[in-house]
Design a protein around this motif. Sequence first.
Motif, PDB file in Angstrom:
ATOM      1  N   ALA A 106       0.799  -1.223   0.000  1.00  0.00           N
ATOM      2  CA  ALA A 106       0.000   0.000   0.000  1.00  0.00           C
ATOM      3  C   ALA A 106       0.837   1.281   0.000  1.00  0.00           C
ATOM      4  O   ALA A 106       0.565   2.193  -0.783  1.00  0.00           O
ATOM      5  CB  ALA A 106      -0.969  -0.015   1.175  1.00  0.00           C
ATOM      6  N   GLU A 110       0.533   4.024  -3.020  1.00  0.00           N
ATOM      7  CA  GLU A 110       0.104   5.406  -2.788  1.00  0.00           C
ATOM      8  C   GLU A 110       1.178   6.389  -3.241  1.00  0.00           C
ATOM      9  O   GLU A 110       0.872   7.411  -3.873  1.00  0.00           O
ATOM     10  CB  GLU A 110      -0.210   5.609  -1.306  1.00  0.00           C
ATOM     11  CG  GLU A 110      -0.752   7.000  -1.000  1.00  0.00           C
ATOM     12  CD  GLU A 110      -1.238   7.154   0.431  1.00  0.00           C
ATOM     13  OE1 GLU A 110      -1.420   8.300   0.864  1.00  0.00           O
ATOM     14  OE2 GLU A 110      -1.451   6.119   1.104  1.00  0.00           O
ATOM     15  N   GLN A 111       2.424   6.098  -2.949  1.00  0.00           N
ATOM     16  CA  GLN A 111       3.521   6.985  -3.342  1.00  0.00           C
ATOM     17  C   GLN A 111       3.642   7.054  -4.863  1.00  0.00           C
ATOM     18  O   GLN A 111       3.857   8.133  -5.434  1.00  0.00           O
ATOM     19  CB  GLN A 111       4.834   6.493  -2.731  1.00  0.00           C
ATOM     20  CG  GLN A 111       6.004   7.443  -2.953  1.00  0.00           C
ATOM     21  CD  GLN A 111       7.275   6.940  -2.301  1.00  0.00           C
ATOM     22  OE1 GLN A 111       7.550   5.745  -2.309  1.00  0.00           O
ATOM     23  NE2 GLN A 111       8.064   7.846  -1.753  1.00  0.00           N
ATOM     24  N   GLN A 114       0.867   9.242  -6.242  1.00  0.00           N
ATOM     25  CA  GLN A 114       1.146  10.650  -5.967  1.00  0.00           C
ATOM     26  C   GLN A 114       2.158  11.223  -6.959  1.00  0.00           C
ATOM     27  O   GLN A 114       1.990  12.340  -7.464  1.00  0.00           O
ATOM     28  CB  GLN A 114       1.675  10.805  -4.537  1.00  0.00           C
ATOM     29  CG  GLN A 114       0.629  10.617  -3.454  1.00  0.00           C
ATOM     30  CD  GLN A 114       1.228  10.641  -2.062  1.00  0.00           C
ATOM     31  OE1 GLN A 114       2.449  10.567  -1.885  1.00  0.00           O
ATOM     32  NE2 GLN A 114       0.368  10.748  -1.044  1.00  0.00           N
ATOM     33  N   TYR A 134      -7.165   5.287  -8.253  1.00  0.00           N
ATOM     34  CA  TYR A 134      -7.353   5.613  -6.839  1.00  0.00           C
ATOM     35  C   TYR A 134      -7.965   4.444  -6.067  1.00  0.00           C
ATOM     36  O   TYR A 134      -7.597   4.171  -4.922  1.00  0.00           O
ATOM     37  CB  TYR A 134      -8.235   6.861  -6.702  1.00  0.00           C
ATOM     38  CG  TYR A 134      -7.526   8.120  -7.104  1.00  0.00           C
ATOM     39  CD1 TYR A 134      -6.699   8.787  -6.198  1.00  0.00           C
ATOM     40  CD2 TYR A 134      -7.663   8.652  -8.380  1.00  0.00           C
ATOM     41  CE1 TYR A 134      -6.029   9.940  -6.558  1.00  0.00           C
ATOM     42  CE2 TYR A 134      -7.000   9.807  -8.763  1.00  0.00           C
ATOM     43  CZ  TYR A 134      -6.179  10.445  -7.850  1.00  0.00           C
ATOM     44  OH  TYR A 134      -5.500  11.578  -8.210  1.00  0.00           O
ATOM     45  N   VAL A 137      -5.399   1.946  -4.918  1.00  0.00           N
ATOM     46  CA  VAL A 137      -4.697   2.291  -3.689  1.00  0.00           C
ATOM     47  C   VAL A 137      -5.561   1.939  -2.481  1.00  0.00           C
ATOM     48  O   VAL A 137      -5.068   1.428  -1.467  1.00  0.00           O
ATOM     49  CB  VAL A 137      -4.311   3.782  -3.675  1.00  0.00           C
ATOM     50  CG1 VAL A 137      -3.660   4.153  -2.338  1.00  0.00           C
ATOM     51  CG2 VAL A 137      -3.370   4.103  -4.828  1.00  0.00           C
ATOM     52  N   TRP A 141      -4.573  -0.766   0.605  1.00  0.00           N
ATOM     53  CA  TRP A 141      -4.685  -0.602   2.054  1.00  0.00           C
ATOM     54  C   TRP A 141      -5.590  -1.681   2.650  1.00  0.00           C
ATOM     55  O   TRP A 141      -5.369  -2.151   3.763  1.00  0.00           O
ATOM     56  CB  TRP A 141      -5.206   0.781   2.412  1.00  0.00           C
ATOM     57  CG  TRP A 141      -4.181   1.863   2.251  1.00  0.00           C
ATOM     58  CD1 TRP A 141      -4.225   2.944   1.420  1.00  0.00           C
ATOM     59  CD2 TRP A 141      -2.934   1.966   2.952  1.00  0.00           C
ATOM     60  NE1 TRP A 141      -3.095   3.708   1.545  1.00  0.00           N
ATOM     61  CE2 TRP A 141      -2.276   3.135   2.488  1.00  0.00           C
ATOM     62  CE3 TRP A 141      -2.302   1.183   3.910  1.00  0.00           C
ATOM     63  CZ2 TRP A 141      -1.034   3.537   2.955  1.00  0.00           C
ATOM     64  CZ3 TRP A 141      -1.051   1.585   4.378  1.00  0.00           C
ATOM     65  CH2 TRP A 141      -0.437   2.744   3.912  1.00  0.00           C
ATOM     66  N   LYS A 149      -6.299   3.390   7.309  1.00  0.00           N
ATOM     67  CA  LYS A 149      -5.589   4.087   6.228  1.00  0.00           C
ATOM     68  C   LYS A 149      -6.462   4.185   4.982  1.00  0.00           C
ATOM     69  O   LYS A 149      -6.448   5.196   4.274  1.00  0.00           O
ATOM     70  CB  LYS A 149      -4.287   3.348   5.907  1.00  0.00           C
ATOM     71  CG  LYS A 149      -3.161   3.592   6.905  1.00  0.00           C
ATOM     72  CD  LYS A 149      -2.536   4.963   6.674  1.00  0.00           C
ATOM     73  CE  LYS A 149      -1.284   5.136   7.521  1.00  0.00           C
ATOM     74  NZ  LYS A 149      -0.642   6.453   7.298  1.00  0.00           N
ATOM     75  N   TYR A 153      -7.660   7.645   3.189  1.00  0.00           N
ATOM     76  CA  TYR A 153      -7.408   7.919   1.767  1.00  0.00           C
ATOM     77  C   TYR A 153      -8.715   8.232   1.045  1.00  0.00           C
ATOM     78  O   TYR A 153      -8.757   9.110   0.171  1.00  0.00           O
ATOM     79  CB  TYR A 153      -6.722   6.713   1.127  1.00  0.00           C
ATOM     80  CG  TYR A 153      -6.077   7.033  -0.208  1.00  0.00           C
ATOM     81  CD1 TYR A 153      -4.886   7.748  -0.272  1.00  0.00           C
ATOM     82  CD2 TYR A 153      -6.669   6.633  -1.402  1.00  0.00           C
ATOM     83  CE1 TYR A 153      -4.299   8.061  -1.484  1.00  0.00           C
ATOM     84  CE2 TYR A 153      -6.094   6.933  -2.618  1.00  0.00           C
ATOM     85  CZ  TYR A 153      -4.901   7.645  -2.655  1.00  0.00           C
ATOM     86  OH  TYR A 153      -4.332   7.962  -3.866  1.00  0.00           O
TER      87      TYR A 153
END
Length: 630
Positions: A106, A110-111, A114, A134, A137, A141, A149, A153
């Motif tokens: 996760a 996410e990174q 981004q 999205y 991600v 999680w 988390k 998000y």
Amino acid sequence: SSRMRSTPNSVGIFSHRIITRISIIICSILLCNNNDILVNGFESKSIQSTRYTTNTLPNASTRQQPLYSTIAKEGPEDRRKQARLQNDPLLSLNLNLDAMAQNAAAPVAEQMLQRISALHEEGYYDVSPDIVSYNSVLKAWKEDNNPEKALDYLQQMLEKGKTEVDVISFNTVILAFAKQGNYGVPRSMIGQMEEREDLPDPDILTYNALLYALAQSKDSGTTEEAEELLYDLVDGKHEPVQVDIASFNTVIFAWSQVASKYNPSAANSAQVLLNRMEKLAQGDRPSLKPDVYTYTTVIQAWARCEQSLKAEKLLDIMASKGLIPNRYTYTAVMSALAKTGMPEKAERLLETMMQIYQKGNESLKPDTVSFSCVMDGWARISHVDKPYAADRALALLEKMKSLEREGMGPNSRTYTSVLSAIAKSGTWEACETARAILQDMEYEASDNGRMNLQPSTIHYNAVLHAYARSPRADKALKASSFLSYMRQHPNRQCRPDSISYNSVLMACANAFGNEELKQRSYNIAKEVFRRTIHGDDNVGPSSTTFVHFCKASRRLVLNEKLRLAALKKAMRLCCNFGMLNNVVVLQAQLACKSDGEWKEISGPVGDYVGWKGKFKPRDVPRKWTSQAGR
């Protein structure tokens, strides 16, 4: 100036090529190493691939098909799809993110998203991440077992408003909490979805996730709440959402989890839901026709209630309806038969499974659980009057050994059942047979590295139990010697516990022989009793400890004065430890020859119960019985 303006486009093309190539490499590795690529079930509409969806709910005891799984089956067009990734950076991005989600990576997912979003905003990446990106991600999680988390998000997605949040986004987060048995957050989220116009409406997957959360919870009343929600869905109170088979299966699963011989009404509730499904399917809801999972789960519920006749009846009904039972169905019925003292019928069913499997039906291949539940049945009825039960369990063990290469070999749980059957048989050779089996386990674990056969205290206790039940006059001496071996065992998992000490006391209590042998047996009983009272080896006494010591004192001490003194001390200590119960009192009463002797050894207990009176826990001080359940 001109060069400065052209730089972003040049870098953008360069970055796009690198990201695309990395995506192709990762996807290629996935395709080579896995027969299936797991695709986010909630995102299936956005990823173009051949796939099928199952809505079958999971069952911890059967490990049947997973909840809400969507599996992308790779066909002959795989290579052409892989080539198209070069011209579809969004697809390659989403597959990358989904691969990370499948591996619960996760933070990395996410990174990565981004960075891609930042590159797009600065003009270095042509494609903007979409809702599938999205949601991947969110899924990551969820797979990382971090629902908090995932919720954070989702809130960020709603606040930033970069992409339209859909029902899949909410379902992913709700399911993340549901997997942990947390129904409070899902219930609150669904309430907001139903009330707020700016949020997507719940669908059947949303409600099924809440049902699953309630089913997973150990809290009181959650199963009833799940059933109430199910009936609301059936009655159309959440239109246009239509109840499906997964909804029913989830609540049936919930009832099966709480069913037991002390709670047979739970199994009956599961049966009522099955009957309701049949009735609805015969009407205008054919999609609600019960499937193999439905019947299997209800059978499991009856098996937990030890209702073998009802389990067998459902198996027959399945056959009449053309439903093919699987391994879990048969195992549930065998378990019910084993628990109700019919291991022979359970073994016949196991043989039927083997015959069908050997004809090519892999779904009915027996596993270790299948064999073990039959062995448990033989262990349950094994007795000195039924020594053949131990022989049948041993025969099954040898059969499992012969099927090792087919994946049906024994494990430590299997050996527990066999050793238990041998110990309860009460034969002369039971002790040596049990020790030989234990040595085989030690050898396989230490020399052959088969750690699934590593024995534990449970297996060693079975050998002690065999000594305690054997017809040997020297049983106490043998059991004591074996206990000493356990105390010095290099593996702490094989060190003695309270059951070990109580088994040695049981051997002493049932010892016999000449006067010298009785005295040696009683000396062992005194030493073991002393160790438990003082907490040696971090082992304390239980009510059973006092029962066996009182019995040993009654049967082995010939000197009347010494016998009464030992019993008097045992009764006082028993009250001090709060472990007084009716069996302890009975053994002390049996040791007395008169009311006067009873008054001498019983102390204050004699004020509440007479020499031949019946002990009633509610009549004595609570502190004397506070730990009697141990």
